[in-house]
Scaffold this motif. Structure first.
Motif, PDB file in Angstrom:
ATOM      1  N   ARG A 161      51.499  40.913  38.665  1.00  0.00           N
ATOM      2  CA  ARG A 161      50.588  41.882  39.291  1.00  0.00           C
ATOM      3  C   ARG A 161      49.169  41.308  39.221  1.00  0.00           C
ATOM      4  O   ARG A 161      48.293  41.828  38.532  1.00  0.00           O
ATOM      5  CB  ARG A 161      50.675  43.233  38.572  1.00  0.00           C
ATOM      6  N   HIS A 162      48.945  40.211  39.942  1.00  0.00           N
ATOM      7  CA  HIS A 162      47.684  39.473  39.818  1.00  0.00           C
ATOM      8  C   HIS A 162      46.489  40.293  40.288  1.00  0.00           C
ATOM      9  O   HIS A 162      45.399  40.214  39.704  1.00  0.00           O
ATOM     10  CB  HIS A 162      47.778  38.156  40.590  1.00  0.00           C
ATOM     11  N   SER A 163      46.662  41.091  41.319  1.00  0.00           N
ATOM     12  CA  SER A 163      45.541  41.891  41.801  1.00  0.00           C
ATOM     13  C   SER A 163      45.131  42.928  40.758  1.00  0.00           C
ATOM     14  O   SER A 163      43.952  43.252  40.620  1.00  0.00           O
ATOM     15  CB  SER A 163      45.906  42.584  43.115  1.00  0.00           C
ATOM     16  N   VAL A 164      46.116  43.441  40.004  1.00  0.00           N
ATOM     17  CA  VAL A 164      45.800  44.395  38.939  1.00  0.00           C
ATOM     18  C   VAL A 164      45.045  43.693  37.816  1.00  0.00           C
ATOM     19  O   VAL A 164      44.073  44.233  37.266  1.00  0.00           O
ATOM     20  CB  VAL A 164      47.081  45.068  38.405  1.00  0.00           C
ATOM     21  N   ALA A 165      45.480  42.498  37.461  1.00  0.00           N
ATOM     22  CA  ALA A 165      44.791  41.736  36.416  1.00  0.00           C
ATOM     23  C   ALA A 165      43.333  41.499  36.791  1.00  0.00           C
ATOM     24  O   ALA A 165      42.422  41.688  35.970  1.00  0.00           O
ATOM     25  CB  ALA A 165      45.505  40.401  36.170  1.00  0.00           C
ATOM     26  N   ILE A 166      43.105  41.103  38.031  1.00  0.00           N
ATOM     27  CA  ILE A 166      41.736  40.836  38.491  1.00  0.00           C
ATOM     28  C   ILE A 166      40.933  42.139  38.542  1.00  0.00           C
ATOM     29  O   ILE A 166      39.780  42.198  38.092  1.00  0.00           O
ATOM     30  CB  ILE A 166      41.768  40.163  39.876  1.00  0.00           C
TER      31      ILE A 166
END
Length: 762
Positions: A445-450
């Motif tokens: 969930r890269h967008s959540v991490a960012i």
């Protein structure tokens, strides 16, 4: 009545063992006078709880008839109960006898019933089986009568109770008798409320002492505990300071005197294999294991409690809130709290502090729960639970961040009533939120991490959680690079640079901002380019590259005006003013700060207003307008306290103290600087602490308090040397030399050591 094959063993001088259902009479039993099993050889780390328990058992005290020691499996409840019971008998408090009954509340064969326990205690009290009435109710009446007719107090220790129903019939009716219970549950019921003593894990020192004591009792000459103290501490940490786990490791080390404690610690370092290693099998085939102990508690839970117990381990922090647990389990918060409270009643989690809605789990129990969760991952839809948790954290953190950013007259999200509530939530959930950034990256969930990293940065930097800020920003950069999103990468590099700037890693910050600038120029993003230029200018100031910084700020100012970005223009003017001030262009700096102040007030930006006032005060002070500077600093101080900005408050107090000094208000300067020093030490801000110490030295020397001034100057110089601020250290060393000779008449070189506050572009 149905039959129960569990046996209840009551120790004493009696010769009767009572078995529920069928009664087998042997020889008549004498009265029980010394019926306790042996206690632990040495009780370590429980002195306070033992004293508390003794006070409750004392027949002359007011402790009441029943005391329950509660805690999860392996925490040392029985050891504490037996140790204290033996001490109470030794003191002569229970001349009527001391009995012990094992209730086996978590035995796979089922717990001992109350009727069986009563019959066993009657045997130990000297009532022959043939003299007992036939029904359980009549036997209970006889048990109470036997206790009531005894003039000397009797102590009954009932070990490992599972329910209040097992205990209630055993409660002595009247007299000075005492019932001491151990349980993994909170034994309460209508009309039954024993005094409770909760046990937690041992302290690190006590954990090390427990293992060392076992080894030295077995072999007095065993030098391992003395030689390997650090390894002993590591073993204790890996065992979660749980007595059962510590005893298992001590047994392994005793059995193998050649085994180094460091090797035992290394064996336990792998968390995935830790529970398997915390097992000891004796030569007779009997064994004890931490996992088996936890199994007994887990298997008694209803299915819905087992599911929640498994699922809450997806939360990455040391605690989970009721709201987060509700999101994980996809349940109503009220229902979730009921289930969590049931887990707490079973001593598998604990609400800390009570009423906070935050639930903690012992490290080894967490490992066990994670194992159970992974085994049931498909059944529990564990990946979906992770997604729900991450979405919950992102939504709430975004709302809290809006409060910190002060949305200039716009309505704030309804999730929090005000800024204070938002900050309190962020503080409470900080460890989980930082962990959630890494969890999101691991889960793809890269967008959540960012997104989480962006939402957390202002809070983490403003409240000086700088190591956490760096961690989440680095994770965001990696996440953006993983998906190949150049725009996201630039944004992540920008916030990483800001966190590096906050930690005074200026060269790395310059590299991050230059990379950000390059990407934004490649993308043709003029607004992003301006932000990168602004932040690059901040780092350039700190490395002494003032003209480059001024050029960067002026270029950013052009972009802000090109887009009619008044807020960005104000921030850039503030930072340009700082660059102008350090190059001696004070009037230009004052003009820039006043223009920024106007813009901040136009947008009702109280935080920006405070920064502009602080920097304006610094410029006014340098030009000798001390009263104006003092007024600006006092106004900024009010704003810092409005935001509970302790770091800003410490800086402003330091600057105010310096201005008061130059205005000749020496006593008020000293009082103000001492406040600044206290805050800097509270926050661990060593650089600001050195500034406050230097200013105190300057003020005290003007008051002819030379010895005090010399002490503060040398402390400041030592701090600056440790921080690598060698130029400022040299100033203070020179100043200290002057003090040794005679009070100085000029302090120009020290005046430039004033603290500066600048505004980063978000």
């Amino acid at each position: 009545m149905g039959r129960n094959d569990q046996r209840a063993h009551a120790s004493g001088n009696g010769q009767v063992l009572q078995v529920a259902g069928d009664y087998h009479a042997h020889s008549p039993a004498a009265q029980a006078l010394a019926g306790l099993p042996a206690g632990p050889g040495e009780l370590v780390g429980r002195e306070e709880r033992a004293a508390q328990l003794l006070a409750l058992l004392n027949p002359a005290g007011d402790g009441g008839p029943v005391t329950a020691v509660r805690g999860f499996g392996g925490i040392g409840k029985t050891a504490l109960a037996l140790h204290t019971a033996h001490e109470a008998v030794r003191r002569g408090w229970f001349a009527g006898g001391a009995l012990f009954v094992a209730l086996r509340g978590y035995d796979p064969a089922g717990p001992v019933g109350a009727e069986a326990a009563v019959a066993a205690l009657l045997s130990a009290l000297g009532v022959p089986e043939q003299d007992r009435p036939p029904t359980p109710e009549e036997q209970l009446t006889l048990y109470r009568s036997e206790l009531a007719r005894r003039t000397e107090p009797v102590l009954i220790v009932a070990d490992d109770a599972a329910t209040a129903a097992q205990i209630q019939p055993l409660v002595p009716a009247g007299g000075d008798h005492r019932l001491l219970v151990t349980s993994r549950h909170t034994l309460v019921a209508p009309g039954f409320a024993p005094r409770l003593i909760d046990l937690a894990e041992l302290t690190p020192d006590a954990a090390a002492a427990l293992i060392a004591g076992v080894l030295r009792r077995a072999r007095p000459g065993d030098e391992r505990p003395r030689r390997e103290r650090a390894a002993l501490a590591r073993v204790g940490e890996h065992c979660g300071h749980l007595p059962l786990a510590l005893h298992i490791v001590a047994a392994l080390l005793t059995a193998d005197p050649g085994l180094r404690i460091a090797d035992a610690a290394d064996d336990l370092a792998d968390a995935r294999a830790r529970l398997e290693r915390l097992r000891h099998t004796a030569v007779d085939g009997s064994s004890i294991a931490v996992r088996a102990t936890f199994d007994l508690s887990y298997q008694r839970l209803p299915a819905e409690q087992q599911r929640l117990f498994r699922l809450i381990t997806v939360n990455p922090g040391p605690q989970v809130s009721t709201e987060a647990a509700a999101a994980i389990a996809e349940l109503d918060p009220r229902e979730t709290r009921t289930l969590l409270a049931a887990l707490a009643e079973a001593c598998l989690i604990a609400e800390q502090p009570t009423g906070s809605g935050c639930w903690r789990m012992h490290d080894l129990i967490r490992l066990y729960a994670t194992e159970q969760g992974e085994a049931a991952a498909e059944e529990d839809r564990r990946e979906d639970a992770v997604d729900r948790l991450l979405d919950h954290y992102l939504t709430r953190t975004d709302a809290a961040d809006d409060h910190l950013r002060v949305l200039y007259g716009q309505p704030t999200p309804p999730e929090f009533p005000d800024r204070a509530a938002a900050v309190a939530w962020l503080e409470r959930e900080r460890a989980s939120l930082v962990g959630a950034v890494a969890l999101a990256a691991e889960a793809g969930r890269h967008s959540v991490a960012i997104g989480l990293a962006h939402c957390l940065r202002i809070f983490l930097n403003r409240h000086r959680h700088l190591a956490d800020a760096l961690a989440v920003c680095r994770c965001a950069v990696t996440a953006a690079q993983t998906v190949g999103d150049r725009d996201q990468e630039a944004g992540a590099l920008n916030i990483l640079g800001l966190s590096l700037w906050a930690t005074r890693e200026f060269d790395e910050a310059i590299d991050a901002f230059n990379s950000t600038l390059t990407i934004y120029r490649e993308l043709g993003d003029r607004n992003g380019e301006g932000q990168a230029l602004n932040n690059l200018g901040l780092a350039l100031i700190e490395t002494g590259q003032y003209e480059k910084a001024i050029a960067a700020f002026r270029e950013d100012l052009t972009i802000c005006r090109e887009f009619n970005d008044r807020r960005g223009e104000g921030q850039t003017l503030n930072n340009l003013g700082n660059a102008l001030r350090v190059t001696g262009r004070h009037e230009e700096a004052i003009a820039a700060f006043r223009e920024d102040l106007t813009i901040c007030r136009e947008f009702n930006d109280r935080h920006g207003e405070g920064q502009a006032l602080n920097n304006l005060g610094l410029a006014l002070s340098v030009t000798g307008r001390h009263e104006e500077a003092i007024a600006a600093f006092r106004e900024d101080l009010t704003i810092c306290r409005e935001f509970n900005d302790r770091h800003g408050e410490g800086q402003t107090l330091n600057n105010l103290g310096n201005a008061l000094l130059h205005a000749g208000q020496h006593k008020e300067s000293v009082a103000t600087l001492r406040q600044a020093l206290a805050i800097c030490r509270e926050l661990g801000e060593r650089y600001l602490e050195a500034k406050a110490l230097g200013n105190l030295a300057l003020t005290l020397s003007q008051m002819s308090r030379t010895n005090e001034a010399l002490t503060y100057a040398e402390q400041a110089a030592a701090l600056l040397a440790a921080l690598g601020e060698h130029e400022e250290e040299a100033d203070l060393r020179h100043y200290a030399d002057l003090l040794r000779a005679q009070p100085p008449s000029r302090w120009a070189r020290l005046r430039r050591a004033l603290t500066r506050r600048r505004t980063p572009a978000q």
